[in-house]
Design a protein around this motif. Structure first.
Motif, PDB file in Angstrom:
ATOM      1  N   ARG A   1      -4.350   9.766 -12.755  1.00  0.00           N
ATOM      2  CA  ARG A   1      -4.840   9.524 -14.175  1.00  0.00           C
ATOM      3  C   ARG A   1      -5.757  10.471 -14.520  1.00  0.00           C
ATOM      4  NH1 ARG A   1      -6.563   4.576 -13.097  1.00  0.00           N
ATOM      5  NH2 ARG A   1      -4.553   3.910 -13.502  1.00  0.00           N
TER       6      ARG A   1
ATOM      7  N   LYS B   1      -3.080   6.884  -7.505  1.00  0.00           N
ATOM      8  CA  LYS B   1      -2.982   6.440  -8.913  1.00  0.00           C
ATOM      9  C   LYS B   1      -4.130   7.067  -9.908  1.00  0.00           C
ATOM     10  CE  LYS B   1      -0.924   2.516  -9.430  1.00  0.00           C
ATOM     11  NZ  LYS B   1      -0.771   1.108  -9.498  1.00  0.00           N
ATOM     12  N   ASP B   2      -5.342   6.343  -9.240  1.00  0.00           N
ATOM     13  CA  ASP B   2      -6.432   6.783 -10.061  1.00  0.00           C
ATOM     14  C   ASP B   2      -6.828   8.465 -10.370  1.00  0.00           C
ATOM     15  OD1 ASP B   2      -7.034   4.209 -10.464  1.00  0.00           O
ATOM     16  OD2 ASP B   2      -8.621   4.204  -8.629  1.00  0.00           O
TER      17      ASP B   2
ATOM     18  N   ASN C   1      -9.216   2.951  -2.140  1.00  0.00           N
ATOM     19  CA  ASN C   1      -8.393   2.086  -1.749  1.00  0.00           C
ATOM     20  C   ASN C   1      -6.954   2.254  -2.015  1.00  0.00           C
ATOM     21  OD1 ASN C   1      -8.009   1.503  -4.572  1.00  0.00           O
ATOM     22  ND2 ASN C   1      -9.553   0.036  -4.465  1.00  0.00           N
ATOM     23  N   GLU C   2      -6.028   1.359  -1.967  1.00  0.00           N
ATOM     24  CA  GLU C   2      -4.561   1.738  -2.407  1.00  0.00           C
ATOM     25  C   GLU C   2      -4.141   2.302  -3.660  1.00  0.00           C
ATOM     26  OE1 GLU C   2      -5.047  -2.683  -2.970  1.00  0.00           O
ATOM     27  OE2 GLU C   2      -5.800  -1.300  -1.536  1.00  0.00           O
ATOM     28  N   ASN C   3      -5.197   2.065  -4.520  1.00  0.00           N
ATOM     29  CA  ASN C   3      -5.175   2.733  -6.039  1.00  0.00           C
ATOM     30  C   ASN C   3      -5.672   4.085  -5.955  1.00  0.00           C
ATOM     31  OD1 ASN C   3      -4.034   0.286  -7.050  1.00  0.00           O
ATOM     32  ND2 ASN C   3      -6.050  -0.680  -7.093  1.00  0.00           N
TER      33      ASN C   3
ATOM     34  N   CYS D   1       0.959  -1.253   0.047  1.00  0.00           N
ATOM     35  CA  CYS D   1       0.011   0.032  -0.074  1.00  0.00           C
ATOM     36  C   CYS D   1       0.839   1.163   0.030  1.00  0.00           C
ATOM     37  CB  CYS D   1      -0.707  -0.078   1.131  1.00  0.00           C
ATOM     38  SG  CYS D   1      -1.955   1.469   1.400  1.00  0.00           S
TER      39      CYS D   1
END
Length: 244
Positions: free
Chosen positions: A210, A206-207, A201-203, A11
């Motif tokens: 993007r 990143k999202d 969550n852990e993404n 994470c």
């Protein structure tokens, strides 16, 4: 079976610090800006899990994560379990937010009846760290707070806190893009709707990045189209002037 109760090892928001400050809890979540408890592994915070922890178990798990060798975990747990429930909740919130290990010294007799009062006294006297909030973070907090008052269906207090925390880990160019989106009345609503639907969550970081890249790409393409239109218009005007 997927372990949903504990933080994933990879994470990006899980910060595990070496025992530099023995009185600091070792595990911290930079996404939700809170310290984390431990049982067999690092336990995800309530905001990440989506439901509340049992206060008593959470307190015991926090104490299990203490790294100060001069504190007795056994005695600290004894004192904690004998606190009134309201103080147990305060103790847990104190550890979660400040990460300062309040505990009983090893020299104190085992199961001393004064331990609950000692822990309460320790919370009251613990050092607080005061840090000035950067100006751009203050601006972000105010903007989101105003948006919440204007349209509570688009955002909420937890979402605002989450977005502010994420803002602080972005690089300078990403911060500028996010500020541009949120300060533009034509883009802020659509962006907040997208952010609300992103899995927390852990993404998430990143999202978000993007989404910022997509917005920046669209703005670049729009600027190029406008520039081409302006060039065509200039050519057309020049041709008309020559033909007169």
């Amino acid at each position: 079976m997927i372990d949903t109760r504990h933080c994933p090892k990879d994470c990006p928001f899980l910060e595990t610090k070496a025992a530099v400050d023995l009185n600091s809890l070792p595990h911290h979540c930079s996404l939700f800006n809170c310290f984390l408890a431990v049982d067999k592994d690092v336990i995800r915070c309530e905001e990440c899990l989506g439901f509340e922890h049992d206060v008593k178990n959470q307190g015991l798990n926090f104490i299990s994560s203490y790294q100060n060798p001069f504190l007795s975990k056994q005695n600290t747990k004894f004192g904690f379990t004998r606190m009134p429930k309201t103080w147990q909740k305060r103790f847990v919130n104190f550890l979660k937010n400040l990460g300062y290990a309040v505990g009983a010294a090893k020299q104190i007799p085992l199961k001393d009846p004064s331990l609950p009062e000692l822990l309460i006294k320790g919370m009251k006297e613990a050092p607080r760290q005061h840090q000035d909030t950067p100006k751009d973070v203050q601006d972000m907090e105010k903007l989101l707070k105003d948006k919440l008052a204007e349209n509570p269906e688009l955002t909420n207090t937890q979402m605002n806190k989450l977005l502010t925390n994420l803002f602080q880990v972005l690089d300078a160019s990403e911060k500028n893009i996010l500020k541009e989106i949120l300060n533009n009345p034509n883009t802020i609503d659509a962006f907040l709707k997208k952010f609300k639907d992103m899995p927390k969550n852990e993404n998430l970081l990143k999202d978000l990045r993007r989404e910022l890249e997509d917005y920046n790409r669209e703005m670049d393409e729009l600027e190029k189209r406008l520039q081409r239109m302006a060039e065509v218009q200039n050519v057309w005007q020049n041709d008309n002037e020559r033909s007169r």
